[in-house]
Every structure is written in C-alpha cells, then in structure tokens.
Write a protein that holds these residues in place. Structure first.
Motif, mmCIF file in Angstrom:
data_model
loop_
_atom_site.group_PDB
_atom_site.id
_atom_site.type_symbol
_atom_site.label_atom_id
_atom_site.label_comp_id
_atom_site.label_asym_id
_atom_site.label_seq_id
_atom_site.Cartn_x
_atom_site.Cartn_y
_atom_site.Cartn_z
ATOM 1 N N VAL A 139 75.922 77.453 34.025
ATOM 2 C CA VAL A 139 76.002 75.995 33.938
ATOM 3 C C VAL A 139 74.971 75.349 34.856
ATOM 4 C CG1 VAL A 139 77.463 73.997 34.433
ATOM 5 C CG2 VAL A 139 78.415 75.960 33.215
ATOM 6 N N ASP A 140 74.877 75.830 36.093
ATOM 7 C CA ASP A 140 73.903 75.268 37.035
ATOM 8 C C ASP A 140 72.480 75.459 36.523
ATOM 9 O OD1 ASP A 140 75.872 74.450 38.766
ATOM 10 O OD2 ASP A 140 75.710 76.190 40.092
ATOM 11 N N GLY A 141 72.192 76.638 35.996
ATOM 12 C CA GLY A 141 70.847 76.916 35.500
ATOM 13 C C GLY A 141 70.474 76.042 34.320
ATOM 14 N N PHE A 142 71.359 75.974 33.331
ATOM 15 C CA PHE A 142 71.065 75.174 32.142
ATOM 16 C C PHE A 142 70.922 73.693 32.479
ATOM 17 C CE2 PHE A 142 73.456 78.570 29.502
ATOM 18 C CZ PHE A 142 72.289 79.307 29.363
ATOM 19 N N SER A 143 71.827 73.174 33.316
ATOM 20 C CA SER A 143 71.783 71.745 33.616
ATOM 21 C C SER A 143 70.570 71.382 34.472
ATOM 22 C CB SER A 143 73.072 71.317 34.323
ATOM 23 O OG SER A 143 73.243 72.008 35.548
ATOM 24 N N THR A 144 70.131 72.306 35.317
ATOM 25 C CA THR A 144 68.980 72.033 36.178
ATOM 26 C C THR A 144 67.660 72.115 35.417
ATOM 27 O OG1 THR A 144 70.146 72.880 38.125
ATOM 28 C CG2 THR A 144 67.750 72.764 38.266
ATOM 29 N N LEU A 145 67.558 73.056 34.491
ATOM 30 C CA LEU A 145 66.272 73.325 33.838
ATOM 31 C C LEU A 145 66.140 72.705 32.451
ATOM 32 C CD1 LEU A 145 65.987 77.095 34.839
ATOM 33 C CD2 LEU A 145 64.907 75.133 35.954
ATOM 34 N N ALA A 146 67.181 72.063 31.957
ATOM 35 C CA ALA A 146 67.172 71.560 30.585
ATOM 36 C C ALA A 146 66.014 70.598 30.321
ATOM 37 C CB ALA A 146 68.501 70.883 30.266
ATOM 38 N N GLU A 147 65.627 69.813 31.313
ATOM 39 C CA GLU A 147 64.576 68.824 31.130
ATOM 40 C C GLU A 147 63.291 69.224 31.852
ATOM 41 O OE1 GLU A 147 66.404 65.206 32.463
ATOM 42 O OE2 GLU A 147 67.595 64.988 30.622
ATOM 43 N N LEU A 148 63.118 70.517 32.066
ATOM 44 C CA LEU A 148 61.949 71.019 32.783
ATOM 45 C C LEU A 148 60.641 70.719 32.073
ATOM 46 C CD1 LEU A 148 60.668 72.748 35.029
ATOM 47 C CD2 LEU A 148 61.177 74.762 33.638
ATOM 48 N N GLY A 149 60.631 70.837 30.760
ATOM 49 C CA GLY A 149 59.388 70.690 30.013
ATOM 50 C C GLY A 149 58.679 72.028 29.875
ATOM 51 N N PRO A 150 57.481 72.033 29.307
ATOM 52 C CA PRO A 150 56.767 73.294 29.082
ATOM 53 C C PRO A 150 56.453 74.000 30.396
ATOM 54 C CG PRO A 150 55.308 71.417 28.728
ATOM 55 C CD PRO A 150 56.687 70.865 28.879
ATOM 56 N N ALA A 151 56.683 75.306 30.419
ATOM 57 C CA ALA A 151 56.471 76.078 31.643
ATOM 58 C C ALA A 151 56.096 77.517 31.307
ATOM 59 C CB ALA A 151 57.722 76.045 32.515
#
Length: 255
Positions: free
Chosen positions: A68-80
């Motif tokens: 949950v922490d990973g998905f919620s933190t990185l969901a709006e990361l953009g291209p990487a």
C-alpha cells in the motif's frame, strides 16, 4: 407425498464420526479441530504473550502495508528508469562517475531515476539525478550494512521484504540500466529478465553498461545456457550491452 431423503447411511455415519461442524469465517472445522473460544473472545481477551507480532498472519498485514505504501507513494511518479549496480563502488571510481552521468542524463531527459537507495552505484545515480533537478527515488531494503537511504534521494521508501521492493521496480520503471555489481545486482537483473521473458510484465529495455565486466556472463549465456537449450535464441534479444552512458540512456528510454 413423502419428502425425498437425500441422505445415505454412509454419509450419516461419516457425519456422526466427525462430530459437529464449525465455521470460522471461510474455514471449516470438525471434531477435535473446533476451537474452545471464538475469534472475538480471543481478540478481546488478555494477552499472555506478544509472540503474535512475529507470526505469519501478522507478517501478511505488514507485507500488505508495504504494498500500500509503495503503490500510493509511486502512483504519480511519472516516467522513470531503474539503475542497478554495486553498493561497494566508491566516489571517484570510474563506475561511480559513470552512474552519476547516467542519473544526470536521465534527469535532463525528464525521466525519474529509481535505485535501491543505498551507497555506491545507487548513490551515484541518485546524485546525478538530484543535482540535475530531477526526481531521485530510492527504494531501500532493511540490511545490516545499509542503515539509511543515501543523501541524494528526494523520494524514498524503506522495505523489509525484497519481493515487495522488486514489484515496485517492475511496476514503475519503464527501462532498466544495469551497471557492474554483485549478487544483488544479478538477482534484480535476472528477476526483471524472467518477468519479461515469461510475459508477466511489459517488454522493457534491459541495458548492461560495461562490456568488459559483463562479457564472461554473456559468453556463458550465449554458449552454455543456449547450447543446452535452457534458453531460446530470442531471449538474447532482451539484453543490450554498451560502454556509452548516453547510448544506455537512449536505449533505456525507448518505448
């Protein structure tokens, strides 16, 4: 009309021998397996021990929370792009400077840089990205010799479980650049190659940087593994090799 009796003597005998039936949520229990107290009474009762903190059902919740922490933190990361490499490389080393250049070039392309958040090659790639004004992500892991994320991470998470961390790399990196490293680097690289080979994830570029370092492994793959029919010739197309950091970035950013 008499009611139809669907029971049979054999079925009745089995039910009698097994005793009562008890349901605890989706779990069926009979006979000696029926508990003496309910789940609610156990929940509200006094605790004689805290061993449950270290048992598997509780670990499942901890694993779930990491996802949950990973998905919620990185969901709006953009291209990487993920950059893998050794934690043992020191500042000033040729490979360290190479990774820093890769991180900087990716950031200048508008790409986020994802590393394991540790020292060495990871720190170098994060440094290049952060100092270029880019998104510098560190996905750390609980290890005895890596206490903190490196200082150049501007978006970081620490994980207890390797497999959760690997999911984050696989989900949020559109390409992979692998610089010289040891067992951990090889593990991450082959995990990604396996996911791509078996169509568990989208086909992403996997770029090895440092032809001299990787030559022995690639020779073994092309001869021993391929000749023994342990891989297909087409699997070799999943890997590209270069000594040029600019070319590595070009390939890793391909769609």
């Amino acid at each position: 009309m008499d009611a139809v009796n669907n029971s049979s003597p054999q079925r009745d005998d089995a039910q009698n021998s097994m005793g009562e039936t008890y349901y605890a949520g989706p779990v069926l229990m009979r006979g000696r397996m029926i508990p003496h107290e309910t789940a609610t009474s156990r929940l509200l009762g006094e605790e004689s021990s805290t061993n449950w903190l270290h048992e598997d059902p509780w670990r499942v919740l901890k694993i779930q929370s990491e996802f949950v922490d990973g998905f919620s933190t990185l969901a709006e990361l953009g291209p990487a792009v993920a950059v893998f490499g050794s934690a043992r490389t020191k500042p000033g080393d040729e490979v360290y400077e190479l990774c820093e250049q890769i991180g900087r070039t990716l950031a200048e392309r508008g790409m986020g840089v994802i590393t394991g958040g540790g020292p060495g090659c990871m720190e170098a790639a994060n440094k290049g990205a952060a100092l270029a004004g880019g998104v510098s992500v560190g996905l750390g892991i609980e290890l005895p010799h890596e206490k903190e994320l490196n200082q150049y991470v501007n978006l970081g998470l620490k994980f207890q479980y390797f497999f959760v961390r690997k999911v984050m790399f696989a989900k949020y990196a559109r390409g992979l650049i692998v610089t010289p490293g040891g067992f951990g680097t090889l593990d991450e690289m082959f995990e990604m190659l396996t996911l791509i080979q078996t169509h568990k994830t989208r086909r992403s570029p996997v770029v090895l940087v440092g032809s001299r370092y990787w030559q022995g492994l690639l020779d073994w793959v092309r001869t021993t593994a391929l000749e023994a029919h342990m891989i297909s010739a087409s699997d070799l197309d999943l890997i590209r090799v270069t000594d040029d950091p600019q070319q590595a970035v070009d390939w890793a950013c391909e769609q």
